[in-house]
Design a protein around this motif. Structure first.
Motif, mmCIF file in Angstrom:
data_model
loop_
_atom_site.group_PDB
_atom_site.id
_atom_site.type_symbol
_atom_site.label_atom_id
_atom_site.label_comp_id
_atom_site.label_asym_id
_atom_site.label_seq_id
_atom_site.Cartn_x
_atom_site.Cartn_y
_atom_site.Cartn_z
ATOM 1 N N VAL A 22 0.839 -1.210 0.000
ATOM 2 C CA VAL A 22 0.000 0.000 0.000
ATOM 3 C C VAL A 22 0.872 1.258 0.000
ATOM 4 C CG1 VAL A 22 -1.998 -1.035 1.183
ATOM 5 C CG2 VAL A 22 -0.117 -0.067 2.538
ATOM 6 N N PRO A 23 0.338 2.380 -0.525
ATOM 7 C CA PRO A 23 1.097 3.631 -0.414
ATOM 8 C C PRO A 23 1.146 4.081 1.049
ATOM 9 C CG PRO A 23 -0.894 3.915 -1.776
ATOM 10 C CD PRO A 23 -0.959 2.557 -1.186
ATOM 11 N N ILE A 24 2.256 4.633 1.464
ATOM 12 C CA ILE A 24 2.421 5.082 2.849
ATOM 13 C C ILE A 24 1.972 6.539 2.928
ATOM 14 C CG2 ILE A 24 4.066 5.318 4.765
ATOM 15 C CD1 ILE A 24 3.752 2.412 3.719
ATOM 16 N N TRP A 25 0.912 6.805 3.685
ATOM 17 C CA TRP A 25 0.253 8.110 3.585
ATOM 18 C C TRP A 25 1.147 9.303 3.858
ATOM 19 C CZ3 TRP A 25 0.225 5.714 8.301
ATOM 20 C CH2 TRP A 25 0.346 6.510 9.423
ATOM 21 N N PHE A 26 2.148 9.157 4.702
ATOM 22 C CA PHE A 26 2.972 10.325 5.039
ATOM 23 C C PHE A 26 4.208 10.462 4.156
ATOM 24 C CE2 PHE A 26 3.945 6.850 7.983
ATOM 25 C CZ PHE A 26 5.288 6.654 7.709
ATOM 26 N N LYS A 27 4.372 9.520 3.192
ATOM 27 C CA LYS A 27 5.501 9.637 2.270
ATOM 28 C C LYS A 27 5.082 10.510 1.079
ATOM 29 C CE LYS A 27 8.472 6.545 4.066
ATOM 30 N NZ LYS A 27 9.787 6.941 4.628
ATOM 31 N N LYS A 28 6.058 11.171 0.499
ATOM 32 C CA LYS A 28 5.811 12.033 -0.644
ATOM 33 C C LYS A 28 5.148 11.256 -1.783
ATOM 34 C CE LYS A 28 8.498 15.983 -1.572
ATOM 35 N NZ LYS A 28 9.866 16.445 -1.644
ATOM 36 N N ASN A 29 4.182 11.873 -2.473
ATOM 37 C CA ASN A 29 3.505 11.294 -3.639
ATOM 38 C C ASN A 29 2.713 10.020 -3.357
ATOM 39 O OD1 ASN A 29 4.753 13.331 -5.135
ATOM 40 N ND2 ASN A 29 6.542 12.059 -5.520
ATOM 41 N N ALA A 30 2.294 9.799 -2.128
ATOM 42 C CA ALA A 30 1.455 8.637 -1.838
ATOM 43 C C ALA A 30 0.161 8.775 -2.636
ATOM 44 C CB ALA A 30 1.136 8.585 -0.342
ATOM 45 N N ASP A 31 -0.198 7.731 -3.372
ATOM 46 C CA ASP A 31 -1.390 7.801 -4.213
ATOM 47 C C ASP A 31 -2.048 6.434 -4.315
ATOM 48 O OD1 ASP A 31 -3.297 8.733 -6.004
ATOM 49 O OD2 ASP A 31 -2.027 8.282 -7.731
ATOM 50 N N PRO A 32 -3.275 6.244 -3.819
ATOM 51 C CA PRO A 32 -4.026 7.261 -3.083
ATOM 52 C C PRO A 32 -3.483 7.425 -1.669
ATOM 53 C CG PRO A 32 -5.228 5.193 -3.080
ATOM 54 C CD PRO A 32 -4.008 4.973 -3.919
#
Ligand SMILES: [Zn+2]
Length: 144
Positions: A68-78
């Motif tokens: 999954v994208p990591i919400w607090f990392k840059k460019n997380a989508d979604p």
């Protein structure tokens, strides 16, 4: 080993400790065999591509090795606010702006967030998404 010096192997920031259950659940299938050792940290630096690391066993997992994208990392989508119910930050902000939600409870009722909570496995930090939803509400209220 001193927990306080378990810094990210790439950016050298102080990470936060994460349960092995969380790491096992979120590392992609082709890297599962590298999930060894018991003590894991997560790098909270938004600019760093490292997610989980374990110094004792010299392993690290990068952003593209996590399911999954990591919400607090840059460019997380979604950008998920609630990983268990796959509700995005955008949906929470819309609930605030378009439906007048002001509390986590109201947002959950509109978006279905936190319905099937299993944060220990689904949230990349293994914590309840309550706080992330609250932060998204604050963003929505600021826009409104
Ligand atoms: Zn890092």
């Amino acid at each position: 080993m001193d927990k306080h010096i378990e810094l990210c192997p790439v950016c050298k920031n102080q990470g936060e400790s994460v349960s092995k259950i969380t790491v096992e659940h979120l590392v992609s299938a082709e890297h599962q065999n590298q999930v060894i050792g018991e003590s894991y940290q997560i790098c909270t630096n938004e600019d760093c591509d490292v997610v989980y690391y374990n110094h004792a066993n010299d392993v690290k997992f990068m952003k593209d090795e996590i399911k999954v994208p990591i919400w607090f990392k840059k460019n997380a989508d979604p950008k998920y606010a609630c990983y268990c119910s796959k509700v995005t930050e955008k949906q929470v902000i819309e609930a605030v702006i378009n439906h007048g939600a002001k509390t986590v409870k109201e947002v959950n009722a509109i978006t279905g967030a936190m319905k099937n909570s299993d944060c220990k496995k689904n949230n990349p930090m293994g914590v309840c998404c309550h706080k992330i939803i609250q932060e998204a509400i604050d963003k929505g209220l600021a826009i409104k």
